[in-house]
Design a protein around this motif. Structure first.
Motif, mmCIF file in Angstrom:
data_model
loop_
_atom_site.group_PDB
_atom_site.id
_atom_site.type_symbol
_atom_site.label_atom_id
_atom_site.label_comp_id
_atom_site.label_asym_id
_atom_site.label_seq_id
_atom_site.Cartn_x
_atom_site.Cartn_y
_atom_site.Cartn_z
ATOM 1 N N SER A 135 -15.976 1.118 5.334
ATOM 2 C CA SER A 135 -15.596 2.436 4.825
ATOM 3 C C SER A 135 -14.444 2.323 3.839
ATOM 4 O O SER A 135 -14.267 3.217 3.002
ATOM 5 N N ALA A 160 -5.191 5.233 -3.928
ATOM 6 C CA ALA A 160 -5.946 5.386 -2.685
ATOM 7 C C ALA A 160 -7.200 4.522 -2.688
ATOM 8 O O ALA A 160 -7.542 3.913 -1.683
ATOM 9 N N TYR A 164 -6.883 -0.898 2.727
ATOM 10 C CA TYR A 164 -6.035 -1.402 3.807
ATOM 11 C C TYR A 164 -6.785 -1.299 5.131
ATOM 12 O O TYR A 164 -7.275 -0.232 5.487
ATOM 13 N N LEU A 181 -14.667 8.742 0.364
ATOM 14 C CA LEU A 181 -15.290 9.257 -0.858
ATOM 15 C C LEU A 181 -15.178 10.775 -0.922
ATOM 16 O O LEU A 181 -15.006 11.354 -1.993
ATOM 17 N N GLU A 182 -15.241 11.395 0.241
ATOM 18 C CA GLU A 182 -15.021 12.849 0.298
ATOM 19 C C GLU A 182 -13.612 13.173 -0.168
ATOM 20 O O GLU A 182 -13.394 14.121 -0.926
ATOM 21 N N ASN A 183 -12.657 12.354 0.306
ATOM 22 C CA ASN A 183 -11.266 12.591 -0.085
ATOM 23 C C ASN A 183 -11.079 12.475 -1.593
ATOM 24 O O ASN A 183 -10.282 13.191 -2.181
ATOM 25 N N LEU A 184 -11.842 11.551 -2.193
ATOM 26 C CA LEU A 184 -11.736 11.382 -3.644
ATOM 27 C C LEU A 184 -12.449 12.513 -4.368
ATOM 28 O O LEU A 184 -12.361 12.629 -5.585
ATOM 29 N N GLY A 185 -13.201 13.312 -3.626
ATOM 30 C CA GLY A 185 -13.864 14.456 -4.224
ATOM 31 C C GLY A 185 -15.110 14.097 -5.005
ATOM 32 O O GLY A 185 -15.473 14.782 -5.961
ATOM 33 N N ASP A 212 -2.594 8.873 -8.034
ATOM 34 C CA ASP A 212 -2.901 9.008 -6.608
ATOM 35 C C ASP A 212 -4.285 8.458 -6.271
ATOM 36 O O ASP A 212 -4.478 7.764 -5.297
ATOM 37 N N ARG A 213 -5.246 8.839 -7.095
ATOM 38 C CA ARG A 213 -6.613 8.435 -6.828
ATOM 39 C C ARG A 213 -6.785 6.918 -6.925
ATOM 40 O O ARG A 213 -7.420 6.290 -6.092
ATOM 41 N N LYS A 228 0.862 -1.192 0.000
ATOM 42 C CA LYS A 228 0.000 0.000 0.000
ATOM 43 C C LYS A 228 0.893 1.236 0.000
ATOM 44 O O LYS A 228 1.528 1.547 1.011
ATOM 45 N N GLU A 261 0.661 4.437 0.153
ATOM 46 C CA GLU A 261 0.497 5.520 1.125
ATOM 47 C C GLU A 261 1.083 5.172 2.483
ATOM 48 O O GLU A 261 1.376 6.051 3.279
ATOM 49 N N LEU A 262 1.186 3.883 2.779
ATOM 50 C CA LEU A 262 1.637 3.476 4.111
ATOM 51 C C LEU A 262 3.051 2.929 4.099
ATOM 52 O O LEU A 262 3.571 2.512 5.123
ATOM 53 N N PHE A 266 -16.036 9.205 4.449
ATOM 54 C CA PHE A 266 -14.741 9.895 4.554
ATOM 55 C C PHE A 266 -13.852 9.690 3.316
ATOM 56 O O PHE A 266 -13.358 10.651 2.727
ATOM 57 N N MET A 273 -14.977 2.613 -1.090
ATOM 58 C CA MET A 273 -14.158 3.248 -2.125
ATOM 59 C C MET A 273 -13.927 2.315 -3.305
ATOM 60 O O MET A 273 -13.147 2.625 -4.192
#
Lengths: 293, 585
Positions: free
Chosen positions: B154, B81, B86, B108-112, B77-78, B52, B54-55, B106, B158
């Motif tokens: 959650s 994510a 994970y 989905l908000e980040n993905l806009g 990036d999208r 992953k 991002e981690l 949360f 995504m």
């Protein structure tokens, strides 16, 4: 369950602001009494009988205290009732005290209803629109506080079961509390690393974050808002014409009853009673539906 | 189609001599359900985090990781994510927001995503996971199992293609864990999401996995179908530590094969040469090959000793308006006994320990500790060389910056001088094997290490009675063996130990006596061999396999003993009948 809380946060905020502002800034006994009546009925609808009884027991002494405080300290007014310690106690000051107490309790009750109706997520939603980052921070903070509390109690209990920091000595206990606090803080920070990892893993920090809420501006919101605006216009018109002016000092005097004044009273009266009417209507409808089954 | 392709991956943390993961070569196909197992500290988490992006930890990395043919460094990036999900172990720290619906939204908000799209996706996800009932709740009001399902949901909202889970059931009780695993399996079977799951508790996931990876020392030492893992481990090392962590059926198969090699010909077994995985397979196998004589041995009842803990008609509730947690509870634990209290989640087992340790006061009834009413222990007298309580989360025991500082703090409270406590610290560290951990920060230790250090601190109060709350939660098989050894040693020291647990297997192996707690009181209590034999549902995997042959065989070892005994008898009769060749048993 509570019909009024089903409205959109924005509608609710505007409603509460209208009522509170009017009750606080329009110094008129009728307006103040209407505000008190509306708040009382609304609060009674939101709570069960036991809580309402508790409220009454709390507010009546408060009312008496607030009402009596003013004539003791303010000696304005022309109608002297008697002298106390060489100071005049006037009827005007006495009545002003009562008006003050009515306003105080009306505002308190409205605030109470506000806190019941406007739950944290509504609050966050409203302020999140203006500052999206802030709304997330608030939401995270609201999540963090109960977690911190729970952990604090757990650590405290574990320490007590080892016989630590629970002697009679006051300093020992204080030391224990401080140590626990610092330990739970570092525990939480440790956890915050994981939380931020979880946020990153779900794409936090990508450009163009949107803001989701479960609230929808429905037709009934529009209706309530329109009512609200109309009734406020009616009330403010009365005020603008100077028909709501009322003086307590030096002598109680107010403008005589006129059409715009009467209209303002009716409008504000209806406005303050709106939540009560909405709740009552819902209750009756509910009963009606049940009886049909 | 290959979804994940790892080639020659090695990684080491900065300032570390050795590699955390080394020479990993791995291909995972789309739609596979892969279970990754290995002892704590074998590099599972590092490997999963490297996948992953991002981690991914910072350090020296070589080799490549490709997702759907693209190097993960070059993914958008999208995509990175949303397509690689994970889920971590701790249910609390992964949750970001205060409301369930907000948590679901949360990512989905980040993905806009626009409001309407989020509303739809969130609603769909909530319905699929069956969480619409608590959609508007505060996340803090959920149980651990619900929180973990929410964390999974959650991430799934995504729409990931690949789902990575790092010991997601480590903090859950068995019922919630089984729920979680079955949800995961549904995600895999119904939605075709590829799953890589790191786990200690293999009983449920092992049989359903498409593939099992075993890691040791940063390397993948085995990679194959679950049926073949046992054979693989055996060929690496007769006594491979991972074998003790396998499901009951695998362990029985394995032990039989090792201990009855002369009459045990794997090629004649059913299913042909393949390891047993499930309880049903194990039971069929045993019943086919053994007749079952007698009921199995039962540990003799312990001699009557004075009671260390006695509860007489104890009633307790947390608040006036809340229901009773303890309803006339009666409990007697003798001195020197190792007692296990078992029971479902949220039944109030922890409350029992809280009440026994005086942290909560019952509103009716009497509690006697060592024959003396708990009320007569003034101040801290109860916690001084009498009773000690290790809570579920060992982290709560520590307040200082190092394990040693915490020990010293305890001795200060006990008013023991430095000259006296130094040898005590030394002794206990040696006993629990934590010498190397004394100067570490308690929060930096792994779960098992934390548990050991916490136990050491508790034992430093030199108690006669020890209360343990869920000591095996989140532990791998190796740590469980270590705990078992400690419990055994405490027993030789005549310490009374009362354990509250969900872990039936661990209880069956260790307890002198087990009891079932239900609806506020103890409803049955006996030596484990009888206790589990009388239960039909609440029993060990080994007992479920063998209960129709030997009712009282409750652990894998006992079942195997019985098999060997029967084989031995048969061999004897065969020998008397004349020198026939060994008959198939």
């Amino acid at each position: 369950m509570k019909a009024f809380s089903g409205y959109h946060p924005l509608t609710l905020l505007i409603y509460f602001l209208s009522v509170l502002m009017t009750a606080m800034f329009l110094w008129n006994p009728v307006i103040q009494l209407e505000a008190l009546l509306g708040a009382g009925l609304f609060a009674a609808m939101l709570q069960n009988g036991k809580e309402t009884a508790g409220d009454i027991l709390f507010y009546i002494p408060l009312f008496i205290m607030a009402a009596l405080a003013n004539p003791l300290f303010s000696h304005n007014g022309v109608t002297i009732l008697f002298f106390m310690n060489g100071n005049p106690v006037t009827a005007e000051a006495f009545i002003y005290g009562i008006a003050l107490a009515v306003t105080l309790i009306a505002v308190l009750l409205w605030c109470k209803c506000y806190s019941i109706i406007m739950s944290s997520d509504k609050f966050i939603y409203l302020f999140g629109r203006a500052i999206p980052k802030l709304s997330l921070v608030l939401s995270m903070a609201l999540r963090f506080v109960p977690l911190f509390k729970r952990r604090f109690h757990k650590v405290r209990k574990a320490q007590r079961a080892m016989g630590m920091y629970s002697s009679k000595s006051y300093t020992d206990r204080l030391k224990g509390t401080l140590l626990t606090f610092s330990a739970v803080t570092s525990w939480s920070l440790e956890n915050a690393m994981e939380t931020s990892a979880s946020m990153k893993a779900r794409g936090y920090g990508l450009a163009g974050r949107s803001n989701f809420s479960i609230f929808r501006f429905a037709p009934h919101d529009f209706l309530l808002l329109a009512f609200n605006v109309l009734l406020m216009l009616g009330t403010l018109m009365g005020a603008a014409f100077g028909e709501l002016e009322f003086y307590y000092y030096p002598q109680i005097s107010g403008s005589s009853l006129s059409v715009p004044g009467l209209l303002a009273y009716v409008c504000f009266g209806v406005l303050t009673l709106l939540p009560f009417i909405i709740e009552l209507k819902e209750k009756i409808l509910w009963k009606y539906f049940i009886s049909k089954i | 189609m290959e979804i994940l392709h790892i080639e020659n991956l090695s990684f080491r943390y900065p300032k570390c001599e050795s590699y955390a993961v080394k020479d990993i070569n791995l291909n995972i196909c789309a739609g596979e359900f892969v279970v990754l197992c290995g002892q704590s500290g074998c590099g599972k988490t590092t490997l999963l985090k490297l996948i992953k992006r991002e981690l991914a930890p910072v350090g020296e990395k070589s080799g490549e990781i490709k997702y759907n043919g693209t190097d993960i460094k070059e993914l958008y990036d999208r995509a990175s994510a949303s397509e690689i999900g994970y889920v971590m172990q701790n249910p609390d720290s992964q949750t970001v927001t205060d409301k369930v619906w907000h948590e679901l939204a949360f990512g989905l908000e980040n993905l806009g995503l626009p409001q309407e799209a989020i509303r739809r996706r969130v609603g769909e996800t909530a319905s699929w996971f069956g969480i619409q009932g608590w959609f508007r709740k505060d996340t803090d009001k959920l149980s651990g199992g619900q929180k973990q399902i929410l964390n999974l949901a959650s991430v799934v909202a995504m729409e990931p293609q690949l789902l990575i889970l790092d010991e997601p059931t480590g903090q859950l009780d068995p019922i919630a864990a089984a729920d979680f695993i079955s949800t995961l399996l549904r995600l895999n079977r119904e939605l075709g999401i590829t799953v890589i799951l790191a786990e200690h508790r293999l009983e449920e996931v092992f049989p359903v996995a498409d593939r099992v990876l075993v890691m040791d020392g940063g390397k993948i030492i085995l990679n194959g179908r679950p049926e073949n893992i046992e054979r693989g481990l055996l060929s690496l090392n007769e006594n491979h530590p991972m074998l003790s962590g396998m499901p009951g059926a695998v362990r029985i198969y394995n032990m039989l094969q090792r201990r009855l090699p002369d009459i045990f010909n794997p090629s004649e077994l059913k299913p042909r040469g393949e390891c047993l995985l499930t309880v049903r397979q194990g039971r069929d196998f045993l019943e086919e090959h053994f007749k079952g004589e007698g009921q199995g041995d039962v540990k003799p009842e312990r001699q009557e000793e004075p009671y260390a803990i006695e509860m007489k008609n104890v009633w307790f509730r947390y608040e006036r308006d809340l229901p009773d947690i303890l309803t006339g509870m009666e409990l007697r634990i003798s001195r020197g006994e190792l007692f296990f209290l078992l029971g479902g989640n949220g039944s109030g087992k922890t409350t029992v320990l809280n009440v026994i340790s005086g942290l909560n006061k019952p509103y009716r009834g009497r509690i006697l500790i060592d024959g003396k009413s708990i009320k007569d222990y003034r101040g801290n007298a109860l916690y001084r060389r009498k009773l000690a309580y290790l809570p579920q989360n060992p982290q709560t025991v520590f307040l200082k910056d190092s394990v040693r500082a915490d020990f010293v703090e305890l001795f200060k409270a006990l008013e023991i001088s430095r000259a006296d406590y130094e040898p005590k610290i030394e002794k206990i560290s040696e006993k629990l094997g934590i010498e190397g951990l004394l100067d570490r920060h308690p929060y930096d230790l792994s779960g098992g290490e934390q548990q050991k250090c916490a136990l050491a601190k508790i034992l430093l109060t030199e108690p006669e009675i020890l209360l343990l709350d869920e000591p095996t939660k989140g532990m791998d098989a190796h740590s469980k063996l270590a705990l078992k050894a400690v419990l055994k040693e405490l027993k030789t020291e005549k310490m009374t130990v009362a354990v509250v647990s969900h872990d039936v297997e661990f209880a069956a192996e260790n307890a002198d006596r087990c009891a079932l707690f239900f609806d506020g009181s103890v409803i049955s209590s006996d030596v484990p061999e009888i206790f589990f034999a009388e239960n039909s549902f609440y029993t060990t995997a080994a007992n479920r396999m063998a209960r129709r042959l030997w009712k009282n065989a409750v652990t894998c070892e006992q079942v195997v003993e019985k098999c060997i005994e029967e084989a031995g008898k048969r061999r004897k009769t065969v020998g008397e009948d004349g020198n026939k060749t060994c008959e198939k048993i």
